[in-house]
Design a protein around this motif. Structure first.
Motif, PDB file in Angstrom:
ATOM      1  N   GLY A 259      70.084  54.842  56.579  1.00 22.81           N
ATOM      2  CA  GLY A 259      70.184  53.918  57.692  1.00 22.81           C
ATOM      3  C   GLY A 259      69.275  52.724  57.466  1.00 22.81           C
ATOM      4  N   PRO A 260      69.201  51.828  58.455  1.00 20.30           N
ATOM      5  CA  PRO A 260      69.631  51.972  59.849  1.00 20.30           C
ATOM      6  C   PRO A 260      71.094  51.591  60.115  1.00 20.30           C
ATOM      7  CG  PRO A 260      68.463  49.910  59.584  1.00 20.30           C
ATOM      8  CD  PRO A 260      68.443  50.583  58.238  1.00 20.30           C
ATOM      9  N   PHE A 261      71.767  50.920  59.149  1.00 21.37           N
ATOM     10  CA  PHE A 261      73.099  50.405  59.446  1.00 21.37           C
ATOM     11  C   PHE A 261      74.155  51.282  58.798  1.00 21.37           C
ATOM     12  CE2 PHE A 261      76.602  47.306  58.457  1.00 21.37           C
ATOM     13  CZ  PHE A 261      76.978  47.052  59.766  1.00 21.37           C
ATOM     14  N   ASN A 262      75.222  51.590  59.537  1.00 17.38           N
ATOM     15  CA  ASN A 262      76.357  52.307  58.974  1.00 17.38           C
ATOM     16  C   ASN A 262      77.473  51.293  58.747  1.00 17.38           C
ATOM     17  OD1 ASN A 262      78.773  53.823  58.646  1.00 17.38           O
ATOM     18  ND2 ASN A 262      77.763  55.594  59.583  1.00 17.38           N
TER      19      ASN A 262
ATOM     20  N   LEU B 162      81.189  52.313  59.709  1.00 16.11           N
ATOM     21  CA  LEU B 162      81.497  52.356  61.143  1.00 16.11           C
ATOM     22  C   LEU B 162      80.953  51.114  61.857  1.00 16.11           C
ATOM     23  CD1 LEU B 162      80.851  56.143  61.850  1.00 16.11           C
ATOM     24  CD2 LEU B 162      83.048  54.971  61.541  1.00 16.11           C
ATOM     25  N   ARG B 163      80.240  50.301  61.109  1.00 16.63           N
ATOM     26  CA  ARG B 163      79.696  49.045  61.629  1.00 16.63           C
ATOM     27  C   ARG B 163      78.873  49.269  62.888  1.00 16.63           C
ATOM     28  NH1 ARG B 163      81.142  46.071  57.919  1.00 16.63           N
ATOM     29  NH2 ARG B 163      79.913  44.375  58.759  1.00 16.63           N
ATOM     30  N   VAL B 164      77.867  50.096  62.732  1.00 14.47           N
ATOM     31  CA  VAL B 164      76.994  50.365  63.871  1.00 14.47           C
ATOM     32  C   VAL B 164      75.575  50.640  63.362  1.00 14.47           C
ATOM     33  CG1 VAL B 164      77.413  52.865  63.903  1.00 14.47           C
ATOM     34  CG2 VAL B 164      76.761  51.703  66.023  1.00 14.47           C
ATOM     35  N   THR B 165      74.606  50.252  64.172  1.00 10.02           N
ATOM     36  CA  THR B 165      73.198  50.556  63.923  1.00 10.02           C
ATOM     37  C   THR B 165      72.755  51.491  65.029  1.00 10.02           C
ATOM     38  OG1 THR B 165      72.846  48.383  62.937  1.00 10.02           O
ATOM     39  CG2 THR B 165      70.880  49.576  63.629  1.00 10.02           C
ATOM     40  N   PRO B 166      72.910  52.779  64.827  1.00  7.11           N
ATOM     41  CA  PRO B 166      72.766  53.692  65.977  1.00  7.11           C
ATOM     42  C   PRO B 166      71.410  53.619  66.663  1.00  7.11           C
ATOM     43  CG  PRO B 166      73.042  54.909  63.900  1.00  7.11           C
ATOM     44  CD  PRO B 166      73.337  53.481  63.606  1.00  7.11           C
ATOM     45  N   LEU B 167      70.341  53.419  65.898  1.00  4.60           N
ATOM     46  CA  LEU B 167      69.023  53.348  66.528  1.00  4.60           C
ATOM     47  C   LEU B 167      68.922  52.147  67.472  1.00  4.60           C
ATOM     48  CD1 LEU B 167      66.508  54.408  63.725  1.00  4.60           C
ATOM     49  CD2 LEU B 167      66.630  55.386  66.022  1.00  4.60           C
ATOM     50  N   ALA B 168      69.750  51.158  67.240  1.00  9.79           N
ATOM     51  CA  ALA B 168      69.733  49.998  68.127  1.00  9.79           C
ATOM     52  C   ALA B 168      70.615  50.213  69.361  1.00  9.79           C
ATOM     53  CB  ALA B 168      70.202  48.753  67.369  1.00  9.79           C
TER      54      ALA B 168
ATOM     55  N   PHE C 292      75.002  60.601  64.023  1.00  2.00           N
ATOM     56  CA  PHE C 292      74.308  59.714  64.953  1.00  2.00           C
ATOM     57  C   PHE C 292      75.174  58.472  65.203  1.00  2.00           C
ATOM     58  CE2 PHE C 292      69.899  57.487  65.601  1.00  2.00           C
ATOM     59  CZ  PHE C 292      70.193  57.300  66.933  1.00  2.00           C
ATOM     60  N   SER C 293      75.813  57.988  64.166  1.00  5.22           N
ATOM     61  CA  SER C 293      76.684  56.822  64.319  1.00  5.22           C
ATOM     62  C   SER C 293      77.834  57.136  65.261  1.00  5.22           C
ATOM     63  CB  SER C 293      77.214  56.392  62.948  1.00  5.22           C
ATOM     64  OG  SER C 293      76.145  56.067  62.083  1.00  5.22           O
ATOM     65  N   LEU C 294      78.393  58.333  65.109  1.00 10.85           N
ATOM     66  CA  LEU C 294      79.481  58.740  65.999  1.00 10.85           C
ATOM     67  C   LEU C 294      79.007  58.823  67.446  1.00 10.85           C
ATOM     68  CD1 LEU C 294      81.134  61.536  63.840  1.00 10.85           C
ATOM     69  CD2 LEU C 294      81.951  59.193  64.177  1.00 10.85           C
ATOM     70  N   VAL C 295      77.800  59.363  67.614  1.00 15.02           N
ATOM     71  CA  VAL C 295      77.235  59.451  68.969  1.00 15.02           C
ATOM     72  C   VAL C 295      77.078  58.056  69.563  1.00 15.02           C
ATOM     73  CG1 VAL C 295      75.125  60.038  70.244  1.00 15.02           C
ATOM     74  CG2 VAL C 295      76.090  61.668  68.597  1.00 15.02           C
ATOM     75  N   ALA C 296      76.610  57.136  68.728  1.00 14.64           N
ATOM     76  CA  ALA C 296      76.384  55.776  69.237  1.00 14.64           C
ATOM     77  C   ALA C 296      77.684  55.096  69.621  1.00 14.64           C
ATOM     78  CB  ALA C 296      75.645  54.947  68.187  1.00 14.64           C
ATOM     79  N   LEU C 297      78.786  55.531  69.040  1.00 14.85           N
ATOM     80  CA  LEU C 297      80.079  54.906  69.303  1.00 14.85           C
ATOM     81  C   LEU C 297      80.970  55.760  70.205  1.00 14.85           C
ATOM     82  CD1 LEU C 297      80.746  53.610  65.693  1.00 14.85           C
ATOM     83  CD2 LEU C 297      80.221  52.209  67.697  1.00 14.85           C
ATOM     84  N   ALA C 298      80.428  56.869  70.690  1.00 15.52           N
ATOM     85  CA  ALA C 298      81.230  57.748  71.541  1.00 15.52           C
ATOM     86  C   ALA C 298      81.406  57.114  72.919  1.00 15.52           C
ATOM     87  CB  ALA C 298      80.558  59.103  71.667  1.00 15.52           C
ATOM     88  N   PRO C 299      82.513  57.398  73.561  1.00 13.86           N
ATOM     89  CA  PRO C 299      82.772  56.817  74.879  1.00 13.86           C
ATOM     90  C   PRO C 299      81.834  57.416  75.938  1.00 13.86           C
ATOM     91  CG  PRO C 299      84.510  58.368  74.306  1.00 13.86           C
ATOM     92  CD  PRO C 299      83.624  58.242  73.096  1.00 13.86           C
TER      93      PRO C 299
END
Lengths: 309, 309, 309, 309, 309, 309
Positions: free
Chosen positions: C66-69, C72-78, C302-309
């Motif tokens: 990390g921090p960037f995936n 999935l184009r997400v930075t979950p910690l952010a 973690f990335s999936l969690v950050a993008l979950a609905p």
């Protein structure tokens, strides 16, 4: 949360299992600490194998050292307000000179706050700026365990490489060569160490340990540093590679850990003002024995600090 | 002495088993060599694990690679006058900038002599000055296998770190981004690689290999470099860590060696003018698989050179 | 201190480089965290090689994830308030049943606070009590990557060993077998897994991946869990031992990391409510590739969690 | 004593966990065994890295393989009277020729008794005398997975080295080249393998697997051996070094275990009469993945034997 | 090119960093060399673990030994015309007898040219033919450091195995048992060593070192060899396995490197005419400590040669 | 079959190369054995690193120990009817208490049959029930080599952990503290060992060895156990980690193997009635030196048994 750290394999590991206080360096007096355990992760000064930038992390990962030193009968964490305050913050990874400057600045603040530093390198270049901070007011004495005297001159354009910190320290007036003893010296670079002799340091070669006996060596160390402030610098390559394979410039024929412990423990009651363990390169340490020895020697130093007058 | 080197475990090992000609760099035209196998033992540009200064030595120690490439049906050592000419001589171990300058000077002489260089790093910072030498007269194309684009900007006071050589090369006008393809990209530093996109490089992520198929990736590489001169830079971390654990910035989810071989072999008949394999850190490679892959990829490059028009 | 953690080899390492908040468990709502990274260092449930008690420490030691995936184009910690909150506090080291109870209690508090847990084992026995906490109100779905179904019955006097957590979870009503998919299954214990079939789980063997293609497997996983809450459990032995040698019950012929990433990434946008990576035994992982894969898979979760609905 | 061997880490380990019957070779009909698991600990035929004399011991040490093959749905130990009968007794350690003769004699007795041998090498030189025993009455077919064809001629004074057993076997009339398929071939010794082509063997290079697809390769293998008796010889270097680092002549770019399993499993129902796994050198296998793969492939062969007509 | 080899991690490494002169054996007088450093890569004589064929390569890879011996105050490379002349060329890899004959021929030429050989094995079988060459004109004395006397008789059809070279040498009249001392003997093969006692050799067991003290042992060695020509043979298994794990027949309870150095250094001024270090098996030496010790002991021998009358 | 086991790398390996008699425990008098070599594969009592469940297997894999003990001049296998009888059968893997009970039952039968047990752990918790069996009729003496006294009280709900067996044994009346000597003690847990002092055991710290000299320590051991029956318990962590890295709670500064051998050998002629070697964790022993030392110490004990009155 009291019990949270009680399992040696659990949790986030710190140097000697001390409390983790990464915020301490941002406080004016380091939060009132008396002793700071510090990592100094740089290996830009090495001349052979790199890797000791991971030394602090390797020593932190050791599961069990302390809290009680049965030989010296002290629990240093109970005697001093101490913490692992994290690593020296570096402005970068690419400049040896910048790293040296960052260390100098960090330890100047520790010295000003009266905090005793116990450090884990990193290569031996880190000891130069540490001595610079601790010896600013008056030159300090030194017990130096190592395979190499580390008193050679500038090389390849820099005076900050890991083979010269003690020459630098003498030239800067922060280290008293008459109160300096170097123990375990061997290998092939003797011709680079003329400065040790010329400046008046006491040099004990590895083979001298066989002829003198380890207790005489220890007594000599006490005599050399006397009752004035002194520093301890422990390069793990002072030990034989069987005990410390994980290091950058191994030399066959070194001390045993028991011999090193006898020397250190003999310094009890003297005025130690700081110490370091350097040159742990865990890439060459598949069994972790090197990290274990390093942690143990750090613990012995901490015990001496706790018992210093 | 004809048979002296016939046992793979005997003798002094050289890159790809080529003749050892350490004196060649001292001759005006490198002794008439057409291809020079060169070690570039520096790791001062790394951002994480150091150790690739031992990369050339590790690749030399591989016992068996070549002489025949059955897939491309060529024996490159029989087709080109080639030798292991030893390592780039460095003036020192402590300055990244000096190392870069030394590499630049050495490869300028190789380029001037018309010798095709095939190099073993060292970290990826070495490719910057190599491209500087090879692209002096006209910007070259590039097939770049790596987990990282290595097109980030100056960091911590230097533009020579191992994360930026291809940006530097474009800015210096020695690399043509339109004829540059980067394959295997993944990991977490995507935000540092904007330059790749802005400058017009073709970026193939690791997951694109799954969706495109490896042969489409290989065809794309042929298309991008076209029939003009190009260079190949192979960072072993382009492969998955299972195949290449011995490297400084491993990234999960990379290419397999067979995929990499398909890409390289697809370049046969195109105008390759040099290549390198970088970031082999043998301290992290207890099985030597990383060194083996590196040697094999170097051999594939040599085969392409032998078959280039 | 902003820059203090910028060097990957420096400082005290945490799970995915998240902030370290060991005090969070002592706060009523875990300090307002949305996601908790948790170590669960126990291996009392293993049937063969012990050692995964050091799994959390090994995954923490991974330098760079990390921090960037970028996929999935997400930075979950952010995107989420997240922290490494340390390890589950155990009352002891000697009782599997006590460990299970301690985990159950800890995760019940996390679940009550609405904190999404992402855990690192420890052996697979830890997933039983975690599911018990997360599924208390309604049975959850499951994407389970593993070489083994882990649905066998009580063995040698306990139902808590690492071969049975998913059977237990179904029997306790916290796991919905109809919404459970198990991927990568192979090895020799098929006769122990009748419960998977009887209860209605979807079982994808390793060889099915070859015949179906990995994208069909991923699509099947999406279909099985549907749009309701589900958990992800990733046993590293689901991967082939070349990618994950450091585990207790390795099975030849497993998934590649790229295949695993395709499965996980296909779950984007679905309602993941927690996940774990288990069975990392670093004693068998001299190259650290297993820990790296584990950290990467945790990061994908973690990335999936950050993008979950 | 029924339960004594139930823990995978306990007791004296045998090949595939079979009963240990070291006395069987001293009985006239090998005690009525149908299948003999045999170690052949010699590495005097290697051309590069020695060490496979410890191969049988390494494969025995694998804790968990079998008893059930879920893909082929068979428990071979339940279908055949089988045992680990120990190692071929050698008259000495210093003569390749004597070792070959001792193997020949031992397998002649096994063949005469109608016992199907499944062997663990040792280097590939062992397969020559085994084929000599099994093919005495009529030449057998062969499925040969390897990086090398092993059909080169006499070298350095002997025809028994590990690079030539299949040439020898054809010349002795015990192997039918028209019913021989060699899969996974690559590396640099293609010029030594002319005999494979001249004699009419089917050679599938590693890169052919990419172009044909693994299932077409497997179908070709079925076609080549047909419905007549055939042998399986599995050199672990047929796999990529990431999966099999512990071997004497590794070659980058090999098969995956899943590909190898697909080939072997496709042979179900055909008339396999024996098999071997060779070239396991545990000194180069710190994670034991090579030994695990070897044990698994031996188990796949045993499953085929149990299901053979 | 003067500076090209100044970095210990750079370039092609040679024994003790000596000049590489592979052409020397083809010159009538070995190019005027006084001392030849020679690799003897064969392990066909071993009785247990093979692997020492890679010994010469492992010792060459040691980065830093010499050039100055501070204890003996000599720089041997400056005192003698010396070079690494590569390895003994072998006609093949498969015959112990042929290897012995090749060694005999090679050293006969060295002896005839008056070149002092310092060799790296290979297993201990190599010392037989070396002594045959050096002792042709008159039997030589011997300082032999080893766990085993290596004076057993023919075994399994050969007298050239690594357990018997010193018996052979006495029987051939090239070794004077009365001037032979064997130091460090231990382990379980005492019954094989009767020849040592019968022939009149002086045998110092490992435990004798404890009772006599190492300096008495060293004095005894001086006394035994006297002022006549003698050879030094150093089997690394003379040391304890902690210092030398990388060897074929390790024996617990051996010498320390410091003890070995004391013995060797005590021989200064005596007439040493050659020496070897044998039984380095790098496959068992993950930390390279064995190779380091071997290189150091070779360097001590070279120092003695440089100071011999 | 006479010669079948003559090669150290061949066949199925047993403890000290003794005959394998797995059926012996099922016979009323253990088949008439006088000495039983037994594996006890459990590590449920460890407080830090698990793994010693593989200890028996690791010690069995040692290739060469014995048959002759040259220092004590005895061939124990020739003096006593002895066999490797396999491992203690455990009812399960998950309960420390059950394991302890299983051991107790097994050794009660051995004791009743008058068979002298020599055991390989497993962790040190195994010694408790062994002493329980051997000391049932009268408390035994003890020579205990270890870094830790292992006399601490119940912890985390159990009294059977590996830190307390000797306290338990005293409390149960099976161990006589006045005839107990503990040698090599060090590390940080001194405060847990008050029971040793209170109960009257003789405690020799590691540093006492330096001041007393090893022969005085050995003499003290003889004196303490006297001429009555005693047991020997050898925890490999009594040795320094350089000699024994493969263990669960390593402590820097321990004994050397030569020192340990001097102590054990000094016990010759006294009434030893059994012994064990414990805490071998091969996962941490990449060079196998720990297993080798363990096997050697077991062999020394067996020699003492063979020479006991």
């Amino acid at each position: 949360g009291e019990n949270r750290r009680s399992l040696p394999f659990a949790g986030v590991s710190t140097l000697l299992g001390a409390p983790f206080r990464p915020e301490a360096p941002d406080l004016p007096d380091f939060g009132g600490l008396q002793v700071a355990l510090v990592g100094v992760p740089t290996d830009l000064g090495v001349t052979n194998r790199s890797g000791s930038r991971f030394g602090p992390r390797a020593v932190r990962a050791v599961e069990r050292v302390g809290p009680f030193n049965h030989a010296l009968r002290v629990t240093p964490l109970a005697e001093r307000r101490a913490a692992d305050i994290g690593d020296v913050p570096f402005r970068g990874r690419f400049s040896l000179e910048d790293n040296i400057a960052d260390i100098a600045g960090f330890y100047a603040r520790l010295a000003a706050a009266g905090v005793v530093p116990l450090s884990v390198g990193g290569d031996h270049s880190i000891t130069g700026p540490i001595l610079g901070a601790l010896g600013r007011d008056r030159p300090v004495g030194l017990v130096h365990i190592d395979a190499h005297c580390d008193t050679s001159g500038p090389q390849e354009g820099t005076r900050f490489h890991h083979g010269g910190p003690f020459r630098q320290a003498v030239l800067e007036g922060v280290l008293d060569p008459a109160r300096t003893i170097q123990i375990g010296i061997r290998g092939s670079a003797e011709m680079l160490y003329e400065f040790s002799y010329v400046s008046g340091m006491t040099v004990i070669h590895a083979e001298d340990v066989d002829t003198m006996g380890i207790d005489a060596v220890a007594a000599k160390a006490r005599e050399v540093v006397g009752d004035q402030p002194f520093y301890i610098s422990f390069d793990v390559d002072g030990l034989d590679p069987a005990f410390c394979p994980g290091t950058g410039t191994p030399e066959v024929g070194g001390l045993t850990p028991r011999e090193a412990q006898r020397i250190l423990r003999a310094l009890v009651g003297l005025r130690v003002i700081g110490g370091d363990v350097v040159e742990v390169a865990p890439q060459y340490d598949p069994t972790t024995v090197t990290a274990q020895v390093a942690a143990q020697m750090l613990f012995e130093m901490f015990s001496l600090v706790a018992l210093a007058p």
